[in-house]
Design a protein around this motif. Structure first.
Motif, PDB file in Angstrom:
ATOM      1  N   GLY A 246       0.871  -1.178   0.000  1.00 20.35           N
ATOM      2  CA  GLY A 246       0.000   0.000   0.000  1.00 20.35           C
ATOM      3  C   GLY A 246       0.906   1.224   0.000  1.00 20.35           C
ATOM      4  N   LYS A 247       0.321   2.346  -0.314  1.00 23.62           N
ATOM      5  CA  LYS A 247       1.137   3.561  -0.497  1.00 23.62           C
ATOM      6  C   LYS A 247       1.585   4.163   0.821  1.00 23.62           C
ATOM      7  CE  LYS A 247      -2.195   5.184  -3.178  1.00 23.62           C
ATOM      8  NZ  LYS A 247      -2.955   3.939  -3.434  1.00 23.62           N
ATOM      9  N   ARG A 248       0.914   3.820   1.906  1.00 19.82           N
ATOM     10  CA  ARG A 248       1.242   4.343   3.260  1.00 19.82           C
ATOM     11  C   ARG A 248       1.098   5.861   3.307  1.00 19.82           C
ATOM     12  NH1 ARG A 248       0.302  -0.653   4.791  1.00 19.82           N
ATOM     13  NH2 ARG A 248       2.086  -2.043   4.862  1.00 19.82           N
TER      14      ARG A 248
ATOM     15  N   ILE B 282      -6.307   1.757  11.053  1.00 21.99           N
ATOM     16  CA  ILE B 282      -7.717   2.105  10.797  1.00 21.99           C
ATOM     17  C   ILE B 282      -8.018   1.979   9.298  1.00 21.99           C
ATOM     18  CG2 ILE B 282      -9.433   3.955  10.890  1.00 21.99           C
ATOM     19  CD1 ILE B 282      -8.034   4.994  13.434  1.00 21.99           C
ATOM     20  N   HIS B 283      -7.093   2.490   8.488  1.00 21.23           N
ATOM     21  CA  HIS B 283      -7.274   2.408   7.030  1.00 21.23           C
ATOM     22  C   HIS B 283      -7.374   0.940   6.593  1.00 21.23           C
ATOM     23  CE1 HIS B 283      -6.720   3.034   2.789  1.00 21.23           C
ATOM     24  NE2 HIS B 283      -5.484   2.578   2.770  1.00 21.23           N
ATOM     25  N   THR B 284      -6.467   0.102   7.105  1.00 22.57           N
ATOM     26  CA  THR B 284      -6.462  -1.316   6.707  1.00 22.57           C
ATOM     27  C   THR B 284      -7.752  -2.002   7.151  1.00 22.57           C
ATOM     28  OG1 THR B 284      -4.057  -1.370   6.871  1.00 22.57           O
ATOM     29  CG2 THR B 284      -5.170  -3.492   6.891  1.00 22.57           C
TER      30      THR B 284
ATOM     31  N   ARG C 141      -7.054  -7.223  -3.280  1.00 19.32           N
ATOM     32  CA  ARG C 141      -6.684  -5.976  -2.575  1.00 19.32           C
ATOM     33  C   ARG C 141      -5.182  -5.954  -2.389  1.00 19.32           C
ATOM     34  NH1 ARG C 141      -8.869  -1.111  -1.534  1.00 19.32           N
ATOM     35  NH2 ARG C 141     -10.870  -2.053  -0.964  1.00 19.32           N
ATOM     36  N   ARG C 142      -4.577  -4.846  -2.698  1.00 18.89           N
ATOM     37  CA  ARG C 142      -3.127  -4.685  -2.586  1.00 18.89           C
ATOM     38  C   ARG C 142      -2.402  -5.860  -3.272  1.00 18.89           C
ATOM     39  NH1 ARG C 142      -2.893  -2.167   3.620  1.00 18.89           N
ATOM     40  NH2 ARG C 142      -3.072  -0.014   2.950  1.00 18.89           N
ATOM     41  N   GLY C 143      -2.975  -6.257  -4.408  1.00 14.52           N
ATOM     42  CA  GLY C 143      -2.354  -7.293  -5.230  1.00 14.52           C
ATOM     43  C   GLY C 143      -2.471  -8.706  -4.692  1.00 14.52           C
TER      44      GLY C 143
HETATM   45  C1  GRG Z   1     -15.954  -0.404  11.125  1.00  9.83           C
HETATM   46  C2  GRG Z   1     -15.379   1.870  12.109  1.00  9.83           C
HETATM   47  C3  GRG Z   1     -15.619   1.011  10.920  1.00  9.83           C
HETATM   48  C4  GRG Z   1     -15.493   1.568   9.670  1.00  9.83           C
HETATM   49  C5  GRG Z   1     -15.566   0.827   8.392  1.00  9.83           C
HETATM   50  C6  GRG Z   1     -15.889  -0.182   5.572  1.00  9.83           C
HETATM   51  C7  GRG Z   1     -15.929   1.225   6.008  1.00  9.83           C
HETATM   52  C8  GRG Z   1     -16.406   1.558   7.368  1.00  9.83           C
HETATM   53  C9  GRG Z   1     -15.533   2.238   5.218  1.00  9.83           C
HETATM   54  C10 GRG Z   1     -14.953   2.059   3.878  1.00  9.83           C
HETATM   55  C11 GRG Z   1     -13.985   3.130   3.632  1.00  9.83           C
HETATM   56  C12 GRG Z   1     -13.204   2.941   2.361  1.00  9.83           C
HETATM   57  C13 GRG Z   1     -12.738   1.579   1.991  1.00  9.83           C
HETATM   58  C14 GRG Z   1     -12.924   4.005   1.617  1.00  9.83           C
HETATM   59  C15 GRG Z   1     -12.110   3.954   0.397  1.00  9.83           C
HETATM   60  C16 GRG Z   1     -10.912   4.809   0.618  1.00  9.83           C
HETATM   61  C17 GRG Z   1      -9.865   4.599  -0.412  1.00  9.83           C
HETATM   62  C18 GRG Z   1      -9.802   5.545  -1.542  1.00  9.83           C
HETATM   63  C19 GRG Z   1      -9.021   3.572  -0.284  1.00  9.83           C
HETATM   64  C20 GRG Z   1      -7.832   3.360  -1.103  1.00  9.83           C
HETATM   65  O1  GRG Z   1      -6.760   3.986  -0.406  1.00  9.83           O
HETATM   66  P1  GRG Z   1      -5.292   3.943  -0.934  1.00  9.83           P
HETATM   67  O2  GRG Z   1      -5.294   4.197  -2.411  1.00  9.83           O
HETATM   68  O3  GRG Z   1      -4.937   2.415  -0.694  1.00  9.83           O
HETATM   69  O4  GRG Z   1      -4.452   4.835  -0.097  1.00  9.83           O
HETATM   70  P2  GRG Z   1      -3.520   1.761  -0.329  1.00  9.83           P
HETATM   71  O5  GRG Z   1      -3.715   0.296  -0.621  1.00  9.83           O
HETATM   72  O6  GRG Z   1      -2.463   2.393  -1.186  1.00  9.83           O
HETATM   73  O7  GRG Z   1      -3.304   2.022   1.120  1.00  9.83           O
END
Ligand code: GRG
Length: 296
Positions: free
Chosen positions: A46-48, A78-80, A97-99
């Motif tokens: 991932g890009k971090r 949180i992002h993951t 996801r992420r390859g």
């Molecule tokens: C359970 C508290 C709780 C929350 C979950 C599932 C959900 C609620 C939300 C979904 C949010 C989501 C997946 C948004 C998309 C954001 C997005 C553009 C992701 C891609 O991010 P990058 O491109 O990915 O930074 P990498 O892989 O590079 O980190």
């Protein structure tokens, strides 16, 4: 190289620091199957971008980025978590996801849900209990920002409106609401939390709010464009999903060229806000540019 600042090198070094911290951020989670599922997605690359934004804004505010590292890892957790949950059959139902195969494809749905839950809670543990050297009042503010970003006022709120909008005509205001919450909120928390840890003045925090709102929206517009124009191989996730799921996107509403122009002008807006900080803001200025220049 822009004005003596080597952004590629900056990004590379930032990723190295973040990868090393993430590699050590998980505790002795038991059972082993849970720990493995957490590590599988957290250490999948991932890009971090979120941790790097956090470290960059800490530095801009005059702080020591090492103090923001636990929060930077928390943001990536949180992002993951959000990616693991987003890929579940009940949500976007994705298998790449992420390859790699998505978490639930490898460990099953129950473990994937729980691995996400454990990453989310571990994130708050990183800030509250594993951030030595940061004053408690600043950590409390960071916990506040992360709660707002992850919960109904952020990721959850954006996700639920996004899911409800599949197959439905959506106007630009609703689309912007989805983008700002589902994607923008966590990017904003990343930028603000680094500055909070450094004890930033109010004028800088206000500027960073504007900066991060603009880059958050631009980031998702580019995500919509890449979904249409890039391959699954390059993206590391299934391309063309927005069309299959009949989602409203910026390109669908405005067309590709106007969408790109909108993203470009948002990035310019973000960069203008930080102009008074000139030299010190170079990493954040370059990170804004990277958002529109990226290919994945
Ligand atoms: C359970 C508290 C709780 C929350 C979950 C599932 C959900 C609620 C939300 C979904 C949010 C989501 C997946 C948004 C998309 C954001 C997005 C553009 C992701 C891609 O991010 P990058 O491109 O990915 O930074 P990498 O892989 O590079 O980190």
């Amino acid at each position: 190289m822009v004005g003596g600042f080597d952004f590629q090198q900056y990004l590379l070094q930032g990723r190295e620091v973040v990868e090393a911290a993430l590699g050590q951020a998980l505790g002795p989670e038991r059972p082993e199957s849970l720990r493995e599922a957490m590590r599988y997605s957290l250490l999948a690359g991932g890009k971090r971008l979120r941790p790097i934004l956090c470290l960059a804004s800490c530095e801009l505010a005059g702080g020591d980025p090492a103090l923001a590292l636990p929060t930077a890892t928390a943001l990536e957790m949180i992002h993951t978590m959000s990616l693991i949950h987003d890929d579940l059959p009940a949500m976007d139902n994705d298998d790449l996801r992420r390859g790699r195969p998505t978490n639930h494809k490898v460990y099953g749905e129950a473990t994937a849900i729980l691995a996400g839950d454990a990453l989310l809670t571990r994130a708050f543990e990183m800030v509250a209990l594993r951030s030595p050297g940061v004053p408690a009042d600043r950590l409390l503010q960071v916990v506040g920002e992360l709660s707002l970003a992850a919960g109904a006022p952020g990721l959850v709120g954006g996700q639920i409106v996004d899911l409800a909008s599949e197959g439905v005509e959506v106007d630009l205001a609703t689309l912007e609401y989805i983008h700002l919450h589902k994607t923008g909120a966590l990017l904003q928390a990343a930028v603000l939390s680094g500055a909070i840890i450094a004890g930033a003045e109010d004028n800088l925090l206000t500027a960073l709010r504007c900066y991060s709102r603009a880059i958050g929206l631009a980031f998702q517009i580019i995500d919509d464009i890449l979904d249409l124009t890039a391959s699954s191989e390059v993206l590391g996730k299934t391309a063309g999903k927005d069309l299959t799921a009949d989602k409203t996107t910026y390109p669908k509403l405005l067309g590709l060229e106007a969408s790109r122009n909108r993203a470009d002008s948002l990035v310019q807006e973000a960069q203008q806000v930080l102009e008074p900080w000139s030299e010190a803001a170079k990493p954040l200025l370059a990170l804004a540019g990277y958002i529109t220049a990226r290919d994945r």
